[in-house]
Design an enzyme around this catalytic site. Sequence first.
Site, PDB file in Angstrom:
ATOM      1  N   TYR A 114       6.036-105.722 -73.318  1.00 15.34           N
ATOM      2  CA  TYR A 114       5.943-104.506 -72.503  1.00 15.34           C
ATOM      3  C   TYR A 114       7.267-104.122 -71.847  1.00 15.34           C
ATOM      4  O   TYR A 114       7.294-103.672 -70.709  1.00 15.34           O
ATOM      5  CB  TYR A 114       4.826-104.660 -71.450  1.00 15.34           C
ATOM      6  CG  TYR A 114       3.665-105.461 -71.981  1.00 15.34           C
ATOM      7  CD1 TYR A 114       2.920-104.986 -73.070  1.00 15.34           C
ATOM      8  CD2 TYR A 114       3.341-106.716 -71.468  1.00 15.34           C
ATOM      9  CE1 TYR A 114       1.876-105.722 -73.607  1.00 15.34           C
ATOM     10  CE2 TYR A 114       2.300-107.461 -72.002  1.00 15.34           C
ATOM     11  CZ  TYR A 114       1.583-106.973 -73.069  1.00 15.34           C
ATOM     12  OH  TYR A 114       0.552-107.708 -73.607  1.00 15.34           O
ATOM     13  N   HIS A 115       8.355-104.249 -72.617  1.00 13.72           N
ATOM     14  CA  HIS A 115       9.683-103.904 -72.120  1.00 13.72           C
ATOM     15  C   HIS A 115      10.380-102.879 -73.017  1.00 13.72           C
ATOM     16  O   HIS A 115      11.545-103.073 -73.386  1.00 13.72           O
ATOM     17  CB  HIS A 115      10.566-105.163 -72.021  1.00 13.72           C
ATOM     18  CG  HIS A 115      10.018-106.245 -71.156  1.00 13.72           C
ATOM     19  ND1 HIS A 115      10.409-107.571 -71.283  1.00 13.72           N
ATOM     20  CD2 HIS A 115       9.125-106.209 -70.141  1.00 13.72           C
ATOM     21  CE1 HIS A 115       9.769-108.302 -70.385  1.00 13.72           C
ATOM     22  NE2 HIS A 115       8.979-107.495 -69.680  1.00 13.72           N
ATOM     23  N   PRO A 116       9.726-101.777 -73.388  1.00 11.64           N
ATOM     24  CA  PRO A 116      10.392-100.802 -74.269  1.00 11.64           C
ATOM     25  C   PRO A 116      11.477-100.035 -73.527  1.00 11.64           C
ATOM     26  O   PRO A 116      11.289 -99.625 -72.371  1.00 11.64           O
ATOM     27  CB  PRO A 116       9.244 -99.876 -74.685  1.00 11.64           C
ATOM     28  CG  PRO A 116       8.291 -99.926 -73.524  1.00 11.64           C
ATOM     29  CD  PRO A 116       8.363-101.343 -73.027  1.00 11.64           C
ATOM     30  N   ASP A 138      12.534-103.412 -77.902  1.00 14.10           N
ATOM     31  CA  ASP A 138      11.476-104.053 -77.132  1.00 14.10           C
ATOM     32  C   ASP A 138      11.558-105.557 -77.343  1.00 14.10           C
ATOM     33  O   ASP A 138      12.046-106.028 -78.374  1.00 14.10           O
ATOM     34  CB  ASP A 138      10.107-103.519 -77.584  1.00 14.10           C
ATOM     35  CG  ASP A 138       8.978-103.892 -76.653  1.00 14.10           C
ATOM     36  OD1 ASP A 138       9.263-104.303 -75.514  1.00 14.10           O
ATOM     37  OD2 ASP A 138       7.809-103.768 -77.056  1.00 14.10           O
ATOM     38  N   HIS A 139      11.096-106.286 -76.363  1.00 18.01           N
ATOM     39  CA  HIS A 139      11.029-107.741 -76.467  1.00 18.01           C
ATOM     40  C   HIS A 139       9.700-108.144 -77.080  1.00 18.01           C
ATOM     41  O   HIS A 139       8.646-107.678 -76.650  1.00 18.01           O
ATOM     42  CB  HIS A 139      11.164-108.379 -75.075  1.00 18.01           C
ATOM     43  CG  HIS A 139      12.467-108.106 -74.410  1.00 18.01           C
ATOM     44  ND1 HIS A 139      12.600-107.965 -73.044  1.00 18.01           N
ATOM     45  CD2 HIS A 139      13.715-107.939 -74.908  1.00 18.01           C
ATOM     46  CE1 HIS A 139      13.865-107.731 -72.733  1.00 18.01           C
ATOM     47  NE2 HIS A 139      14.557-107.703 -73.854  1.00 18.01           N
TER      48      HIS A 139
END
Length: 539
Positions: free
Chosen positions: A473-475, A293-294
């Site tokens: 919110y980039h999993p 994730d980021h």
Amino acid sequence: MQTYDFVIVGSGSAGSVLAERLSASGRLSVLVLEAGGSDRRFYVQMPLGYGKTFFDPAVNWNYRAEPDSGLAGNADHWPRGKLLGGSSSINAMVWIRGAREDFDAWEAAGNPGWGYRDVLPAFKAIEHNQAGADEWRGQDGPVHVTDNREKIHPLTRRYLAAAQMAGLPLNEDFNGARQEGVGVYQISTRNGRRMSAARAFLLPAMRRKNLRVETGAHATRILFDGRRAVGVEYRQNGETKRALSGREVIVSAGSVNSPQLLQLSGVGPAELLAGLDIPVVQALENVGRNLQDHQGINYTWKGKVPTLNQILRPWWGKALVGTRYLLMRTGPLSMSMNQGGGFFRTDPDQPRPNMQLYFQAFSTVIPRSGERPILSPDPWPGFSIGLSNCRPSSRGEIMIRSADPFAAPRISPNAYSTNEDVSEMLDAVKFLRRIAAQPPIAEIIEEEVLPGPSITSDADLIQDFRKRSGTVYHPVSTCRMGPDPARAVVDPRLRVHGLSGLRVIDASIFPDNIAGNTNAASIMTGWKGAQMVLEDWSQ
């Protein structure tokens, strides 16, 4: 019970595309199971309305990650879409594909058909770019991509000038010839409304007789006949129901719910499943693992000139922008909070950009209960420059807690758990101050609010970003793709290793994360996945 050729679990960024593509010929029957409800809500369709949906349980799973030592013990909020369109219906709409090198690395890891030359035609077919078609951009696709260069706030132009003075080139298109540099973000909207995957793909396809979409249908487990997936059990309106698949079950529930459903169905780490008394159908140790994730953070300043705070905060400003939006579908409510941004390297020796920038012409330092305070910013003129890491080396996991399909899984991000991630973030936050020190921005700064001028030492900067960072919110990668079952969950054709009639097609299959927002690549994955399904069944 009814039998369909394909049963798709999830109507999100990939699932909506799959439903449209697989039903397009009219010859194949398709059922989509969506745990959430309709996307026909005002704050879903209004682009800046995602401040309202950020905590709304009617459209949001509202997951809470485990307390994370890498984030100073904080338990991060993980919003995920629970409605038609999935997270594409509640996200920030920034349209970034990822770098050319990201997809070439996917292919080099043993995934033929996933290199940049392979995915570029899919990206071009997906989009209708307002800026026009070229070597990299598409026209006449279902996803409308808006060019905001003429609509940005004046402070965004100051940011672009300051970033260039700090050494970054101007980039007119992050999805074009190169990703590095600063520029204005294009967003997935059309005529002032959100262009979710549901609006672009699913809703038009729902007119077809061979496509059925069931909302409020919570998938509880995949049904197997031996080692072949034959259907899905789900709960709807208090009843347990079953849908059978004549050809395939396709799990497109996203990076949280896809591994959750596989584990609940007996596909996953054997020790975990045995400990929960779930019969093992296929032992795959990497289901739920390799979570990437980021992580992002904002630096915020109080300005000497008005920002969007002065128009979005007071009642009369809300009335003004609201009326403008209702009558003309224009103004701040028709855009994302991230108007400008970019990509840069924390070290010249980095082979490609490893950090993403975000510029926001407003600030939200003061919290607001029950919503993300996008629509109620601070009472003073503020603005923020944020960043997130593009390719963190830290790895987490998502695991079920019990055999209860309605219990939220355990999300363990394990953020900043490597020295590399800490070191590059330290260099990155220092660069934010370098941008702010350039005359176009420095001359309009009253004071630094967060983290504040007293935070200067490396130790204090690290403590600050651990305390204030969080997911952007980039999993991805919890059902990662790869040729080796010992290291991956699905093969390069997105079939679950060791089983038949079962694929996973969504962002969870990414072998590694990409540089940038993940929604465009998730939609591309749905497009490519549908091609593969149709090819495999035409043989």
